[in-house]
Enzyme design. Structure first.
Site, short mmCIF file in Angstrom:
data_model
loop_
_atom_site.label_atom_id
_atom_site.label_comp_id
_atom_site.label_asym_id
_atom_site.label_seq_id
_atom_site.Cartn_x
_atom_site.Cartn_y
_atom_site.Cartn_z
N HIS A 114 49.64 41.87 29.22
CA HIS A 114 48.38 42.28 29.15
C HIS A 114 47.92 41.34 27.84
O HIS A 114 46.44 41.68 27.05
CB HIS A 114 47.59 43.13 29.33
CG HIS A 114 47.54 44.11 30.40
ND1 HIS A 114 46.75 43.13 31.35
CD2 HIS A 114 47.56 44.98 31.13
CE1 HIS A 114 46.65 43.95 32.43
NE2 HIS A 114 46.91 45.18 32.68
N SER A 232 43.61 43.68 50.85
CA SER A 232 42.17 43.96 51.33
C SER A 232 42.04 45.52 50.58
O SER A 232 42.97 46.17 50.27
CB SER A 232 41.80 44.46 52.59
OG SER A 232 42.24 45.80 53.21
P1 A3P Z 1 37.02 49.11 39.44
O1 A3P Z 1 38.05 49.96 38.56
O2 A3P Z 1 35.68 48.25 39.35
O3 A3P Z 1 37.20 49.15 40.49
P2 A3P Z 1 43.56 45.91 36.67
O4 A3P Z 1 44.41 45.79 38.24
O5 A3P Z 1 43.58 44.34 36.29
O6 A3P Z 1 43.80 47.09 36.54
O7 A3P Z 1 42.04 46.40 37.73
C1 A3P Z 1 41.80 46.71 38.54
C2 A3P Z 1 40.28 46.93 39.06
O8 A3P Z 1 41.03 45.30 40.28
C3 A3P Z 1 39.51 47.56 39.73
O9 A3P Z 1 38.17 47.62 39.66
C4 A3P Z 1 40.27 47.95 40.91
O10 A3P Z 1 39.79 48.38 42.38
C5 A3P Z 1 40.03 46.72 41.28
N1 A3P Z 1 40.89 46.28 42.47
C6 A3P Z 1 42.06 46.59 42.53
N2 A3P Z 1 42.72 45.88 43.55
C7 A3P Z 1 41.44 44.79 45.09
C8 A3P Z 1 41.15 44.78 45.91
N3 A3P Z 1 41.68 45.08 47.07
N4 A3P Z 1 40.03 44.73 45.87
C9 A3P Z 1 38.96 44.61 44.95
N5 A3P Z 1 38.80 45.03 43.75
C10 A3P Z 1 40.51 45.28 43.60
#
Ligand code: A3P
Length: 310
Positions: A114, A232
């Site tokens: 990050h 998914s």
């Molecule tokens: P939300 O908190 O809006 O649900 P990172 O991995 O960079 O920390 O990002 C996390 C975000 O990606 C979270 O968002 C999470 O739910 C979403 N995310 C992870 N897997 C996902 C998927 N298969 N489809 C859609 N969103 C996903």
């Protein structure tokens, strides 16, 4: 938790970062990059775990068996100073310093970070390994980051207070626009694949195909469908290799002795893979804050050609 972060000067501005990271900063900047590395760079909460899972699977010829290992071991997050992993009996424990682990990983390495461009290895520009960058509408990132900081960093301020920190670049890895533009400006470089969360949500299949092409891999329709199934929301949410539940469980046990009521409340925040939609900001932001975000986004996107609509 957030207030205990350190500030690192970069040009321009300063990046808010965990203080422990400072002792690793120069080592990362000087790190050796390999031509067959695959880097995943993103601001937190942009769907980077999701994107990383796609990149790792395609890059590893759909090794679904291998994908059962914790993602953070297959593709360590460089700035997490200590890495958790499972030992042979499946028990989660600290396995060492991340930078050291990344340095000794066999090729091809999959590395996630990050950090903004300014704090990444100088050799990235010389060796030019494949780099995937993912970003997301900052209003949705802010909502997602708030829930994440409650879950992982014992944040107990209000959502409105968090919005103030976010818009003022005072959340970990801030400032955000400099982070995004560092890679948006390189989006046409042949070794860079620039993605938006909104594109993955709208048409994951076409992103999977673009990613395969970028990694020089061929996928038939059956393989594409298998990847889509694995990626998914439901599969990811229930997949312990990516949903961080084993790590949170470890953290809970490790912290048990120092648990305060605040911490217990925070750890009941929504899970790491939380809601997975675009536009959730509308359920959290009041109209005044949303309008300020819109203005902030508009000012920073002006003339760049980037937007978060698909
Ligand atoms: P939300 O908190 O809006 O649900 P990172 O991995 O960079 O920390 O990002 C996390 C975000 O990606 C979270 O968002 C999470 O739910 C979403 N995310 C992870 N897997 C996902 C998927 N298969 N489809 C859609 N969103 C996903």
């Amino acid at each position: 938790g957030l207030a205990s972060g350190g500030l690192i000067e970069v040009n321009p501005g300063k990046v808010l970062i965990p203080p422990k990271f400072k002792s690793y900063a120069q080592r990362i900047i000087d790190m050796e990059v390999r031509p067959d590395d695959v880097w995943l760079v993103s601001y937190p909460r942009t769907g980077s775990t999701w994107t990383q899972e796609m990149v790792w699977l395609i890059g590893n010829d759909l090794d679904f068996q291998g994908a059962k290992m914790l993602q953070q071991l297959r593709a360590p997050v460089l700035e997490l100073t200590a890495l958790l992993g499972n030992d042979t009996s499946g028990v989660i424990k600290l396995i060492g310093e991340t930078v050291e682990i990344v340095e000794s990983m066999p090729s091809p390495r999959f590395i996630k970070t990050h950090l903004p461009l300014e704090l990444l290895p100088k050799q990235l520009d010389v060796v030019k390994p494949k780099i995937v960058y993912v970003c997301r509408n900052p209003k949705d990132m802010c909502v997602s980051y708030y829930h994440y900081c409650r879950l992982m960093h014992d944040l107990h301020g209000s959502f409105n207070d968090f919005c103030e920190l976010f818009i003022n670049d005072m959340v970990p890895m801030g400032p955000i626009w400099n982070h995004i533009m560092g890679f948006w400006n390189r989006r046409n470089d042949p070794n860079v694949l620039f993605l938006r969360y909104e594109e993955l949500k709208k048409d994951l299949k076409s992103v999977v195909l673009r990613c395969a092409k970028f990694l020089n891999k061929e996928l038939n329709e059956e393989e594409v469908q298998a990847v889509l199934h694995h990626l998914s929301f439901e599969s990811m949410k229930n997949n312990p290799a990516v949903n961080l539940e084993p790590v949170l469980e470890y953290r809970k046990t490790a912290l048990l002795n120092q648990m305060t009521e605040d911490k217990v409340t925070c750890m009941q925040a929504p899970s790491f893979i939380r809601k997975g939609v675009t536009g959730d900001w509308a359920n959290h932001m009041n109209p005044e804050i949303a309008a300020r975000f819109d203005e902030w986004i508009k000012t920073n996107l002006e003339g760049t050609g980037l937007n978060f609509q698909v």
